[in-house]
Design an enzyme around this catalytic site. Structure first.
Site, PDB file in Angstrom:
ATOM      1  N   GLY A  10       0.907  -1.347  -0.021  1.00 47.57           N
ATOM      2  CA  GLY A  10      -0.009   0.026   0.058  1.00 47.57           C
ATOM      3  C   GLY A  10       0.995   1.292  -0.048  1.00 47.57           C
ATOM      4  O   GLY A  10       2.018   1.057  -0.015  1.00 47.57           O
ATOM      5  N   THR A  65      -9.438   1.166   3.258  1.00 46.39           N
ATOM      6  CA  THR A  65      -9.354   2.529   3.123  1.00 46.39           C
ATOM      7  C   THR A  65     -10.211   3.217   2.307  1.00 46.39           C
ATOM      8  O   THR A  65     -10.109   4.560   2.580  1.00 46.39           O
ATOM      9  CB  THR A  65      -7.653   2.834   2.531  1.00 46.39           C
ATOM     10  OG1 THR A  65      -7.524   2.351   1.484  1.00 46.39           O
ATOM     11  CG2 THR A  65      -6.616   2.474   3.765  1.00 46.39           C
ATOM     12  N   THR A 104      -6.536   6.439  12.583  1.00 47.43           N
ATOM     13  CA  THR A 104      -7.136   7.701  11.767  1.00 47.43           C
ATOM     14  C   THR A 104      -7.723   8.853  12.599  1.00 47.43           C
ATOM     15  O   THR A 104      -8.178   8.465  13.665  1.00 47.43           O
ATOM     16  CB  THR A 104      -8.199   7.213  10.618  1.00 47.43           C
ATOM     17  OG1 THR A 104      -8.608   8.005  10.005  1.00 47.43           O
ATOM     18  CG2 THR A 104      -9.272   6.393  11.435  1.00 47.43           C
ATOM     19  N   TYR A 128     -16.051   3.610   8.473  1.00 44.74           N
ATOM     20  CA  TYR A 128     -14.657   3.710   8.328  1.00 44.74           C
ATOM     21  C   TYR A 128     -13.997   4.015   9.809  1.00 44.74           C
ATOM     22  O   TYR A 128     -13.170   3.084  10.334  1.00 44.74           O
ATOM     23  CB  TYR A 128     -14.040   4.656   7.298  1.00 44.74           C
ATOM     24  CG  TYR A 128     -12.587   4.464   7.390  1.00 44.74           C
ATOM     25  CD1 TYR A 128     -11.861   3.635   7.082  1.00 44.74           C
ATOM     26  CD2 TYR A 128     -12.121   5.794   7.784  1.00 44.74           C
ATOM     27  CE1 TYR A 128     -10.322   3.695   6.753  1.00 44.74           C
ATOM     28  CE2 TYR A 128     -10.585   5.756   7.667  1.00 44.74           C
ATOM     29  CZ  TYR A 128      -9.821   4.826   7.462  1.00 44.74           C
ATOM     30  OH  TYR A 128      -8.344   4.863   7.500  1.00 44.74           O
ATOM     31  N   LYS A 132     -12.034   1.198  12.449  1.00 53.03           N
ATOM     32  CA  LYS A 132     -10.615   1.412  12.643  1.00 53.03           C
ATOM     33  C   LYS A 132     -10.619   1.886  14.464  1.00 53.03           C
ATOM     34  O   LYS A 132      -9.722   1.329  15.050  1.00 53.03           O
ATOM     35  CB  LYS A 132     -10.272   2.899  12.073  1.00 53.03           C
ATOM     36  CG  LYS A 132      -9.911   2.584  10.641  1.00 53.03           C
ATOM     37  CD  LYS A 132      -8.826   1.749  10.013  1.00 53.03           C
ATOM     38  CE  LYS A 132      -7.622   2.242  10.542  1.00 53.03           C
ATOM     39  NZ  LYS A 132      -6.399   1.341   9.922  1.00 53.03           N
ATOM     40  N   TRP A 153      -5.131  12.310   6.401  1.00 53.70           N
ATOM     41  CA  TRP A 153      -4.801  12.984   4.613  1.00 53.70           C
ATOM     42  C   TRP A 153      -3.482  12.613   4.135  1.00 53.70           C
ATOM     43  O   TRP A 153      -2.938  13.441   3.975  1.00 53.70           O
ATOM     44  CB  TRP A 153      -4.988  14.459   5.037  1.00 53.70           C
ATOM     45  CG  TRP A 153      -6.518  15.085   5.251  1.00 53.70           C
ATOM     46  CD1 TRP A 153      -7.497  14.365   6.263  1.00 53.70           C
ATOM     47  CD2 TRP A 153      -6.932  16.497   5.066  1.00 53.70           C
ATOM     48  NE1 TRP A 153      -8.637  15.132   6.067  1.00 53.70           N
ATOM     49  CE2 TRP A 153      -8.275  16.306   5.527  1.00 53.70           C
ATOM     50  CE3 TRP A 153      -6.455  17.441   4.275  1.00 53.70           C
ATOM     51  CZ2 TRP A 153      -9.071  17.593   5.685  1.00 53.70           C
ATOM     52  CZ3 TRP A 153      -7.186  18.505   4.185  1.00 53.70           C
ATOM     53  CH2 TRP A 153      -8.554  18.809   4.900  1.00 53.70           C
TER      54      TRP A 153
HETATM   55  N1  NAP Z   1      -5.073   7.065   3.377  1.00 49.25           N
HETATM   56  C1  NAP Z   1      -5.198   8.032   4.471  1.00 49.25           C
HETATM   57  O1  NAP Z   1      -5.490   9.209   4.108  1.00 49.25           O
HETATM   58  C2  NAP Z   1      -5.051   7.594   5.662  1.00 49.25           C
HETATM   59  C3  NAP Z   1      -5.524   8.568   6.483  1.00 49.25           C
HETATM   60  C4  NAP Z   1      -5.684   8.170   8.112  1.00 49.25           C
HETATM   61  C5  NAP Z   1      -5.286   6.676   8.298  1.00 49.25           C
HETATM   62  N2  NAP Z   1      -4.953   5.935   7.390  1.00 49.25           N
HETATM   63  C6  NAP Z   1      -4.395   4.551   7.593  1.00 49.25           C
HETATM   64  O2  NAP Z   1      -2.883   4.354   7.256  1.00 49.25           O
HETATM   65  C7  NAP Z   1      -2.845   3.028   6.816  1.00 49.25           C
HETATM   66  C8  NAP Z   1      -2.282   2.825   5.479  1.00 49.25           C
HETATM   67  O3  NAP Z   1      -2.940   3.661   4.837  1.00 49.25           O
HETATM   68  P1  NAP Z   1      -2.806   3.622   2.956  1.00 49.25           P
HETATM   69  O4  NAP Z   1      -3.529   4.817   2.503  1.00 49.25           O
HETATM   70  O5  NAP Z   1      -1.533   3.447   2.894  1.00 49.25           O
HETATM   71  O6  NAP Z   1      -3.815   2.308   2.525  1.00 49.25           O
HETATM   72  P2  NAP Z   1      -3.540   1.807   1.159  1.00 49.25           P
HETATM   73  O7  NAP Z   1      -2.734   2.192   0.076  1.00 49.25           O
HETATM   74  O8  NAP Z   1      -4.845   1.281   0.865  1.00 49.25           O
HETATM   75  O9  NAP Z   1      -2.962   0.289   1.673  1.00 49.25           O
HETATM   76  C9  NAP Z   1      -3.445  -0.841   2.423  1.00 49.25           C
HETATM   77  C10 NAP Z   1      -3.082  -1.904   1.929  1.00 49.25           C
HETATM   78  O10 NAP Z   1      -3.540  -3.135   2.692  1.00 49.25           O
HETATM   79  C11 NAP Z   1      -4.139  -4.153   1.603  1.00 49.25           C
HETATM   80  N3  NAP Z   1      -5.039  -4.630   2.229  1.00 49.25           N
HETATM   81  C12 NAP Z   1      -6.490  -4.628   2.078  1.00 49.25           C
HETATM   82  N4  NAP Z   1      -7.123  -5.433   2.576  1.00 49.25           N
HETATM   83  C13 NAP Z   1      -6.365  -6.282   3.369  1.00 49.25           C
HETATM   84  C14 NAP Z   1      -6.307  -7.660   4.004  1.00 49.25           C
HETATM   85  N5  NAP Z   1      -7.636  -8.319   4.138  1.00 49.25           N
HETATM   86  N6  NAP Z   1      -5.442  -8.320   4.123  1.00 49.25           N
HETATM   87  C15 NAP Z   1      -4.091  -7.729   4.058  1.00 49.25           C
HETATM   88  N7  NAP Z   1      -3.924  -6.582   3.222  1.00 49.25           N
HETATM   89  C16 NAP Z   1      -5.250  -6.048   2.806  1.00 49.25           C
HETATM   90  C17 NAP Z   1      -4.217  -3.199   0.500  1.00 49.25           C
HETATM   91  O11 NAP Z   1      -4.496  -4.099  -0.571  1.00 49.25           O
HETATM   92  P3  NAP Z   1      -5.584  -3.799  -1.827  1.00 49.25           P
HETATM   93  O12 NAP Z   1      -5.145  -2.244  -2.396  1.00 49.25           O
HETATM   94  O13 NAP Z   1      -5.653  -4.773  -2.539  1.00 49.25           O
HETATM   95  O14 NAP Z   1      -6.937  -3.340  -0.970  1.00 49.25           O
HETATM   96  C18 NAP Z   1      -3.197  -2.367   0.484  1.00 49.25           C
HETATM   97  O15 NAP Z   1      -2.025  -2.981  -0.195  1.00 49.25           O
HETATM   98  C19 NAP Z   1      -4.241   2.183   7.070  1.00 49.25           C
HETATM   99  O16 NAP Z   1      -4.291   1.815   7.949  1.00 49.25           O
HETATM  100  C20 NAP Z   1      -5.259   3.526   6.998  1.00 49.25           C
HETATM  101  O17 NAP Z   1      -6.392   3.189   7.704  1.00 49.25           O
HETATM  102  C21 NAP Z   1      -4.935   6.358   6.093  1.00 49.25           C
END
Ligand code: NAP
Length: 288
Positions: A10, A65, A104, A128, A132, A153
Site C-alpha cells: 500500500g 481505506t 485515523t 470507516y 478503525k 490525509w
Molecule cells: N490514506 C489516508 O489518508 C489515511 C488516513 C488516516 C489513516 N490511514 C491509515 O493508514 C494505513 C495505511 O493507509 P494507506 O493509505 O497506505 O492504505 P492503502 O494504500 O489502501 O494500503 C493498504 C494495503 O492493505 C491491503 N489490504 C487490504 N485488505 C487487506 C487484507 N484483508 N489483508 C491484507 N492486506 C490488505 C491493501 O490491498 P488492496 O489495495 O488490494 O486493497 C493495500 O495494499 C491504513 O491503516 C489506514 O487506515 C490512512
C-alpha cells in the site's frame, strides 16, 4: 529486529518497508502476491504466518481505506479493519510481539472546534472511523506493548490520494470545485513512515498523533498542490460539503494535535507546505 509489515504494497506500507530495511529484518506481507501473502481477515493464515515468522514487532498498515466503500459495505469494513486487526493483535500477543497500528483522525466526530489530542475521546461518525476504532480497542486490550498512531490525509507520489487526484484532474479541467469547509492535517506518507520506523524498539508505547504541522481545508490543500506544481492556469472554486455529496459523513474539523510529542519536547513534524514541495519534486521525477 524482525519486523513484519502488513499492507506492505500500500501507499504507506511500501515506504515503511523501505525505511526499515537498512537496520531491520523486514517481512513485507499483503493480499497482493508481490510479497508474502497474508490476508489479515483470515484468522488461520494470520496465526500460521506470525507463528512461523515470529516477528518481534508488527507494523500494521493493512486496512480497507476506501471510506465510501466502507460506508456501502460495513461487513467488509469490520471484517478487515476490526476483525483483521483483532487477528493480528491476538497473533502478536501469542508470540509476544509489539504492534504499531496505524489509525485515523476519523475516530473523532469533528465537533470539538479545536485540534484533537491523544487524550480526547473518540466518537466516530462513519463506518470507516468506527471500524478503525474497533481495531484500536483490540490492540489496547490484547497486546502488552502497543503503539497506536493516528494520522490523517496521507499522500505520496504513488497510490491513491488527494494530491494525485488533483494533479490528474488538472490535466483535463481548467476549473476544479473543492470542498472548503472540512479541515484536517495533510501527512506526507514518507514522514509518517520515518516516524513509525523510529518507534521500533522504543520503550514509549501508547497512543500518538502524527501528521505534518499546520492545518488546512481540502480547498487550501488543492491550491497548495497546484501552486507548487506551477499549474496557475487552473481555477480552484471553494464549495461546501453539501455541494459534494458522498455516502459518508466526514468530520468537519479533525485536526490532530501531536500533544504527546509536544509534551515530550520531540514534535519535529515539518509544515505540510514543505512536504507538498518535496512531493511535487518527487512526483516530477516519477512521471518522467
Ligand atoms: N490514506 C489516508 O489518508 C489515511 C488516513 C488516516 C489513516 N490511514 C491509515 O493508514 C494505513 C495505511 O493507509 P494507506 O493509505 O497506505 O492504505 P492503502 O494504500 O489502501 O494500503 C493498504 C494495503 O492493505 C491491503 N489490504 C487490504 N485488505 C487487506 C487484507 N484483508 N489483508 C491484507 N492486506 C490488505 C491493501 O490491498 P488492496 O489495495 O488490494 O486493497 C493495500 O495494499 C491504513 O491503516 C489506514 O487506515 C490512512
Amino acid at each position: 529486529m524482525r519486523v513484519l509489515v502488513t499492507g506492505a504494497c500500500g501507499m504507506l506500507g511500501r515506504l515503511v518497508c523501505a525505511g526499515l530495511k537498512h537496520e531491520h529484518h523486514v517481512i513485507p506481507t499483503d493480499v497482493l502476491p508481490e510479497c508474502e501473502v497474508l490476508n489479515i481477515a483470515d484468522t488461520n493464515s494470520v496465526f500460521e504466518v506470525i507463528n512461523r515468522v515470529r516477528p518481534e514487532m508488527v507494523i500494521h498498515c493493512a486496512a480497507m481505506t476506501d471510506v465510501d466503500g466502507c460506508e456501502r459495505d460495513p461487513d467488509s469494513a469490520y471484517k478487515i479493519n476490526a476483525i483483521g486487526t483483532w487477528n493480528i493483535a491476538c497473533a502478536c500477543a501469542s508470540v509476544d510481539a509489539s504492534i504499531a497500528y496505524v489509525s485515523t483522525d476519523y475516530v473523532f466526530d469533528g465537533e470539538k472546534g479545536e485540534p484533537y489530542t491523544e487524550f480526547d475521546t473518540p466518537n466516530p461518525i462513519s463506518v470507516y472511523g468506527a471500524s478503525k476504532l474497533a481495531g484500536e480497542q483490540a490492540v489496547r486490550e490484547l497486546c502488552r506493548k502497543y503503539y497506536i498512531v493516528r494520522t490523517s490525509w496521507l499522500f505520496a507520489p504513488h497510490g491513491k490520494n488527494f494530491p494525485l487526484s488533483i494533479l490528474r484532474a488538472a490535466e483535463t479541467n481548467k476549473q476544479l470545485r473543492i470542498v472548503a469547509d472540512q479541515f484536517g492535517c495533510p501527512t506526507y506518507a514518507k514522514d509518517l513512515a520515518a516516524f513509525l520506523v523510529h518507534l521500533v524498539g522504543s520503550p514509549l508505547s501508547g497512543v500518538y498523533h502524527f501528521s505534518n504541522s499546520g492545518c488546512c481545508s481540502w480547498y487550501d490543500f488543492a491550491k497548495g498542490i497546484l501552486g507548487e506544481a506551477g499549474k496557475t492556469d487552473v481555477e480552484v472554486l471553494p464549495i461546501k460539503s453539501e455541494d459534494w455529496p458522498t455516502p459518508t459523513r466526514r468530520p468537519m474539523f479533525s485536526v490532530l494535535r501531536h500533544y504527546r510529542m509536544e509534551l515530550l519536547g520531540r514534535d519535529g513534524a515539518r509544515p505540510w507546505q514543505d512536504a507538498v514541495a518535496e512531493f511535487i519534486s518527487e512526483w516530477n521525477t516519477v512521471k518522467q
